[in-house]
Structure formats: C-alpha cells, structure tokens
Design a protein around this motif. Structure first.
Motif, PDB file in Angstrom:
ATOM      1  N   LEU A 108       0.914  -1.257  -0.097  1.00 13.04           N
ATOM      2  CA  LEU A 108      -0.034  -0.108   0.267  1.00 13.04           C
ATOM      3  C   LEU A 108       0.642   1.061   0.027  1.00 13.04           C
ATOM      4  O   LEU A 108       1.938   1.265   0.460  1.00 13.04           O
ATOM      5  N   GLN A 112      -2.183   5.501   2.810  1.00 13.33           N
ATOM      6  CA  GLN A 112      -3.148   4.132   3.250  1.00 13.33           C
ATOM      7  C   GLN A 112      -2.866   3.364   4.020  1.00 13.33           C
ATOM      8  O   GLN A 112      -3.541   3.082   5.040  1.00 13.33           O
ATOM      9  N   THR A 139     -10.768  12.643   3.369  1.00 12.73           N
ATOM     10  CA  THR A 139      -9.339  12.148   2.847  1.00 12.73           C
ATOM     11  C   THR A 139      -9.141  10.917   3.588  1.00 12.73           C
ATOM     12  O   THR A 139      -8.795   9.861   2.890  1.00 12.73           O
ATOM     13  N   SER A 142     -11.478   8.123   2.286  1.00  4.36           N
ATOM     14  CA  SER A 142     -11.179   7.806   0.971  1.00  4.36           C
ATOM     15  C   SER A 142      -9.871   6.849   1.134  1.00  4.36           C
ATOM     16  O   SER A 142      -9.755   5.783   0.187  1.00  4.36           O
ATOM     17  N   TRP A 143      -8.849   7.184   1.955  1.00  6.33           N
ATOM     18  CA  TRP A 143      -7.644   6.260   2.106  1.00  6.33           C
ATOM     19  C   TRP A 143      -7.936   4.983   2.651  1.00  6.33           C
ATOM     20  O   TRP A 143      -7.544   3.781   2.141  1.00  6.33           O
ATOM     21  N   HIS A 145     -10.912   3.541   2.360  1.00  5.72           N
ATOM     22  CA  HIS A 145     -11.575   2.648   1.186  1.00  5.72           C
ATOM     23  C   HIS A 145     -10.509   2.371   0.283  1.00  5.72           C
ATOM     24  O   HIS A 145     -10.645   0.941   0.011  1.00  5.72           O
ATOM     25  N   ARG A 146      -9.901   2.946  -0.343  1.00  7.24           N
ATOM     26  CA  ARG A 146      -8.795   2.541  -1.133  1.00  7.24           C
ATOM     27  C   ARG A 146      -7.801   1.558  -0.443  1.00  7.24           C
ATOM     28  O   ARG A 146      -7.305   0.385  -1.438  1.00  7.24           O
ATOM     29  N   GLY A 147      -7.399   1.587   0.768  1.00 12.37           N
ATOM     30  CA  GLY A 147      -6.367   0.629   1.421  1.00 12.37           C
ATOM     31  C   GLY A 147      -7.168  -0.612   1.604  1.00 12.37           C
ATOM     32  O   GLY A 147      -6.605  -1.722   1.122  1.00 12.37           O
ATOM     33  N   ARG A 148      -8.290  -0.580   2.037  1.00  8.32           N
ATOM     34  CA  ARG A 148      -9.276  -2.032   2.023  1.00  8.32           C
ATOM     35  C   ARG A 148      -9.448  -2.772   0.815  1.00  8.32           C
ATOM     36  O   ARG A 148      -9.006  -3.758   0.723  1.00  8.32           O
ATOM     37  N   THR A 149      -9.756  -1.888  -0.126  1.00  7.19           N
ATOM     38  CA  THR A 149      -9.792  -2.454  -1.591  1.00  7.19           C
ATOM     39  C   THR A 149      -8.535  -3.135  -2.106  1.00  7.19           C
ATOM     40  O   THR A 149      -8.525  -4.339  -2.585  1.00  7.19           O
ATOM     41  N   ARG A 150      -7.392  -2.540  -1.789  1.00 12.98           N
ATOM     42  CA  ARG A 150      -6.171  -3.031  -2.223  1.00 12.98           C
ATOM     43  C   ARG A 150      -5.605  -4.330  -1.585  1.00 12.98           C
ATOM     44  O   ARG A 150      -5.049  -5.240  -2.071  1.00 12.98           O
TER      45      ARG A 150
END
Length: 163
Positions: A108, A112, A139, A142-143, A145-150
């Motif tokens: 990550l 994130q 923010t 958002s981080w 959400h993106r971190g969990r997805t990755r």
C-alpha cells in the motif's frame, strides 16, 4: 646498584613466560593466560617496593596470577550457568496469515497503510486519524476505502497462489 625499574624488568624477563605458561595450562587459553600474567605483573610493579623484599617475589606473582585465573574462571562459569538457565524459549514460526497481511500492507502507499494500521490495529476513529494526519475526514475515509480494496485484492491473490 640497579634501580627498582631495572630490577623489575629483570624479574619480569625471568618469570613472565613461566607464569603465562602455567596459567595457560590451567585455563587452556593462551591469550587469556597472557592477559592474566600481565595483570599479575602489573600488580607486582605497583607494589614493587614491598614485593621485591619478599623471600620469593615470583611465588607472590604465581599466587596472584592463579587467584586471577580462578576468579575469571568463576565469572565465566557463572555467566554460562546464567545463560543456560535463561535460554530463550523456542518461538513458533509466524502465522502464515499474519505474514500475508504484513506483505499485503507493504504494497500500500504510505498514507493508505498508515490510516489502515491506525484504524484497524490502533483502534483510532476516523476523526482522530484526520487530526493526527492533518487532513480532512473525507480524505481519511477515501484512504481507508482504497487501502481496504487494495488489501483485499492483494490477499485474494496470495490466497489463490497458495491453493
């Protein structure tokens, strides 16, 4: 008449090798024996005005060197005993799931990874993380959400590779 320093130098030349050899036989370590012999002769030099008057100054040095050797041997034995008693326990290997998680976290981006760790491992709320990071709450969300997805993608790939 020779000076005290000259007398000691002659005494040292005559007896050092014998003292060092006897201590080496006692300890089984030549380098350690040489150190002990040097120490014994240093002590003799510091008291040379007294030691030189003894009937057997070499006997005094032999006695001091043996006492030093015994003292070092006892310290080593005590240290070894302590080490054996306090031997570290065998640690089981890390959980493969934890290894996968740590590896996935490493993929990550820094921001994130920080917010995921702060939220899920340090149990901080989104507001606290935003204040700590100096960014808006949106923010952080958002981080996260993106971190969990990755993380989900990375862990799914690792799980698929091990099956």
């Amino acid at each position: 008449m020779a000076s005290a320093e000259q007398q000691f130098d002659e005494f040292y030349r005559r007896h050092y090798a014998i003292v060092a050899a006897q201590i080496a036989l006692f300890l089984g370590d030549r380098a350690e024996a040489e150190d002990i012999a040097q120490e014994a002769f240093c002590r003799a030099w510091n008291r040379w005005s007294q030691v030189s008057g003894y009937d057997n100054p070499a006997g005094w040095v032999h006695t001091v060197s043996h006492r030093l050797a015994i003292s070092r041997w006892r310290r080593l034995r005590t240290a070894l005993t302590h080490r054996l008693r306090h031997r570290s326990e065998v640690v089981p290997p890390p959980d493969p799931g934890r290894v996968d998680l740590v590896s996935a976290l490493a993929t990550l981006p820094d921001a994130q990874r920080r917010v995921v760790v702060l939220h899920y491992l340090a149990d901080l709320g989104v507001d606290e993380i935003a204040a700590r990071e100096g960014v808006p709450v949106g923010t952080v969300k958002s981080w996260l959400h993106r971190g969990r997805t990755r993380l989900a993608t990375a862990l799914d790939q690792r799980e698929g590779a091990t099956q």
